[in-house]
Design a protein around this motif. Structure first.
Motif, PDB file in Angstrom:
ATOM      1  N   SER A 166      -8.061   1.724 -11.729  1.00 38.67           N
ATOM      2  CA  SER A 166      -8.250   0.854 -10.584  1.00 38.67           C
ATOM      3  C   SER A 166      -8.615  -0.520 -11.124  1.00 38.67           C
ATOM      4  O   SER A 166      -9.656  -0.686 -11.767  1.00 38.67           O
ATOM      5  CB  SER A 166      -9.357   1.364  -9.659  1.00 38.67           C
ATOM      6  N   LEU A 217      -3.358  -7.950  -3.528  1.00 41.21           N
ATOM      7  CA  LEU A 217      -4.685  -7.875  -2.925  1.00 41.21           C
ATOM      8  C   LEU A 217      -4.763  -6.779  -1.868  1.00 41.21           C
ATOM      9  O   LEU A 217      -3.892  -6.682  -0.995  1.00 41.21           O
ATOM     10  CB  LEU A 217      -5.036  -9.231  -2.301  1.00 41.21           C
ATOM     11  N   ASP A 218      -5.797  -5.939  -1.967  1.00 43.05           N
ATOM     12  CA  ASP A 218      -6.093  -4.865  -1.011  1.00 43.05           C
ATOM     13  C   ASP A 218      -5.074  -3.725  -1.022  1.00 43.05           C
ATOM     14  O   ASP A 218      -5.132  -2.857  -0.150  1.00 43.05           O
ATOM     15  CB  ASP A 218      -6.213  -5.407   0.417  1.00 43.05           C
ATOM     16  N   ASN A 219      -4.167  -3.703  -1.968  1.00 41.31           N
ATOM     17  CA  ASN A 219      -3.162  -2.642  -1.996  1.00 41.31           C
ATOM     18  C   ASN A 219      -3.680  -1.441  -2.783  1.00 41.31           C
ATOM     19  O   ASN A 219      -4.055  -1.559  -3.951  1.00 41.31           O
ATOM     20  CB  ASN A 219      -1.860  -3.155  -2.601  1.00 41.31           C
ATOM     21  N   ASP A 220      -3.709  -0.304  -2.124  1.00 39.63           N
ATOM     22  CA  ASP A 220      -4.269   0.893  -2.735  1.00 39.63           C
ATOM     23  C   ASP A 220      -3.271   2.045  -2.679  1.00 39.63           C
ATOM     24  O   ASP A 220      -2.170   1.927  -2.147  1.00 39.63           O
ATOM     25  CB  ASP A 220      -5.600   1.283  -2.084  1.00 39.63           C
ATOM     26  N   THR A 242      -9.404  -3.421  -9.600  1.00 37.45           N
ATOM     27  CA  THR A 242     -10.482  -4.203  -8.983  1.00 37.45           C
ATOM     28  C   THR A 242     -11.504  -3.373  -8.224  1.00 37.45           C
ATOM     29  O   THR A 242     -12.507  -3.920  -7.768  1.00 37.45           O
ATOM     30  CB  THR A 242      -9.901  -5.231  -7.998  1.00 37.45           C
ATOM     31  N   ASP A 243     -11.294  -2.053  -8.071  1.00 42.03           N
ATOM     32  CA  ASP A 243     -12.155  -1.305  -7.158  1.00 42.03           C
ATOM     33  C   ASP A 243     -12.446   0.099  -7.680  1.00 42.03           C
ATOM     34  O   ASP A 243     -12.718   0.280  -8.858  1.00 42.03           O
ATOM     35  CB  ASP A 243     -11.523  -1.270  -5.772  1.00 42.03           C
ATOM     36  N   GLN A 248       0.843  -1.190   0.000  1.00 39.29           N
ATOM     37  CA  GLN A 248       0.000   0.000   0.000  1.00 39.29           C
ATOM     38  C   GLN A 248       0.886   1.251   0.000  1.00 39.29           C
ATOM     39  O   GLN A 248       1.795   1.364   0.819  1.00 39.29           O
ATOM     40  CB  GLN A 248      -0.923  -0.001   1.215  1.00 39.29           C
ATOM     41  N   ASP A 254      -6.200  -1.951  -6.027  1.00 38.45           N
ATOM     42  CA  ASP A 254      -7.412  -1.726  -5.246  1.00 38.45           C
ATOM     43  C   ASP A 254      -7.910  -0.296  -5.471  1.00 38.45           C
ATOM     44  O   ASP A 254      -8.113   0.110  -6.605  1.00 38.45           O
ATOM     45  CB  ASP A 254      -7.149  -2.038  -3.773  1.00 38.45           C
ATOM     46  N   ILE A 255      -8.059   0.492  -4.419  1.00 31.87           N
ATOM     47  CA  ILE A 255      -8.643   1.830  -4.534  1.00 31.87           C
ATOM     48  C   ILE A 255      -7.551   2.876  -4.748  1.00 31.87           C
ATOM     49  O   ILE A 255      -6.521   2.853  -4.078  1.00 31.87           O
ATOM     50  CB  ILE A 255      -9.446   2.190  -3.273  1.00 31.87           C
TER      51      ILE A 255
END
Length: 351
Positions: free
Chosen positions: A146, A106-109, A148-149, A85, A129-130
């Protein structure tokens, strides 16, 4: 071969640095690592573009699990990967022409916070991610994705400037705040376009496609978009289903809006569409809900239902497919000429 230049001087002789609020005397660290190198490895950064200087000391470029970045970083034409992140505090990130930053995993924004500065010029940014933007965020050309998000323009902007940049999100693109300029851009959202918290966003000569025409303009996260406005000017294009949740859509210039993609409605929940220019074209697909009362002539303030004669199709039933635009009011000169002709005719009858 790495281009060697001071990035602020390269960006219009310091003009963009001034716009972004970054001093040209700031101590920048340039990426000097290998292609695809690690964003978080301090050894890949140097205070000289050719790598002849010093690297940041200590853990100056942490991922957000350990802290926010407080130094000024420049990627000037390199391809860089951040497998974590990326969270900026009072530091800055500049992506110069030809650069590519990929935030993977995964989940890295990406978080550009209200005390941060971000500049992208003809570069590519991909966030798994975001992608969150606040503070000072300047975009000129290039693209932001983005994977995935969402792409989120948050509520604390000192300045948001977008000129010619393409934004694409698998999920939503939304605005909590706006203070600046959007022109010649494109926004392609996989779900919805959000206008939230009474934000007033104006876009000029901009392309918007929301879920391939089946997505809405609304609040995104709640059912209350009241007081939020999206205005499209110039030669903008909108491909969407409807505007909902009390959000307001204003169409001006020569905007072309294609709406009703789901076949149900073009407005809902108190939202309205206001046409402010004779050059606007509103193309409506066949729908099942009559919203003529929510289609407003911005030149008179009257809805289509109140005064259908102001529109090129005065007998629209509110349900069939139609292409609508406002028609000019009779010119004062034409009215006076008609009155003169009528007066002459009356004199001849009585002469």
């Amino acid at each position: 071969m790495k281009r060697i230049y001071n990035v602020c001087a390269a960006l219009a002789c310091g003009a963009w640095c001034a716009l972004a609020g970054v001093s040209s005397d700031a101590a920048f660290f340039y990426f000097v690592g290998p292609a695809g190198g690690d964003f978080f490895d301090e050894a890949n950064w140097n205070d000289q573009p050719d790598g002849s200087g010093s690297s940041p000391i200590g853990d100056a470029i942490p991922d957000s699990t350990t802290g926010a970045i407080a130094i000024d970083l420049v990627i000037d034409g390199d391809t860089v990967e951040a497998a974590g992140q990326v969270d900026f505090g009072p530091g800055s990130l500049t992506l110069a022409p030809g650069s590519m930053l990929s935030i993977t995993g995964l989940d890295n924004d990406l978080d550009i916070n209200d005390d941060s500065t971000f500049t992208l010029v003809d570069a590519t940014l991909s966030v798994f991610d975001i992608a969150n933007f606040e503070g000072v965020s300047v975009f000129v050309g290039g693209s932001v994705t983005s994977v995935t998000d969402d792409i989120a323009f948050q509520d604390n902007f000192a300045n948001l400037t977008i000129q010619g940049t393409a934004f694409s999100a698998v999920d939503n693109i939304y605005f909590d705040g706006f203070n600046g300029l959007i022109r010649d851009a494109s926004f392609v959202s996989g779900d919805r376009l959000g206008v939230r918290n009474m934000v007033d966003v104006t876009m000029t000569d901009t392309f918007l496609e929301i879920a391939s025409g089946s997505g809405d303009i609304d609040d995104v996260f709640s059912t209350d978009g009241a007081g939020s406005v999206l205005t499209l000017l110039g030669a903008s294009t909108l491909i969407a289903d409807s505007v909902e949740e009390d959000a307001l859509l204003v169409l001006g210039g020569t905007t072309v809006a294609n709406m009703g993609g789901q076949g149900e409605r073009i407005t809902a929940d108190g939202s309205t569409i206001t046409v402010t220019s004779l050059g606007v074209v509103l193309n409506v697909s066949p729908i099942t809900t009559d919203t003529r009362g929510q289609l407003i002539n911005g030149l008179t303030g009257l809805s289509y239902l109140d005064d259908p004669s102001a529109w090129n199709v005065p007998d629209w039933n509110g349900l069939d497919a139609v292409s609508l635009s406002l028609i000019p009011e009779p010119a004062a000169g034409m009215l006076m000429a008609s009155a003169c002709v009528a007066g002459l005719a009356a004199r001849r009858r009585h002469g």
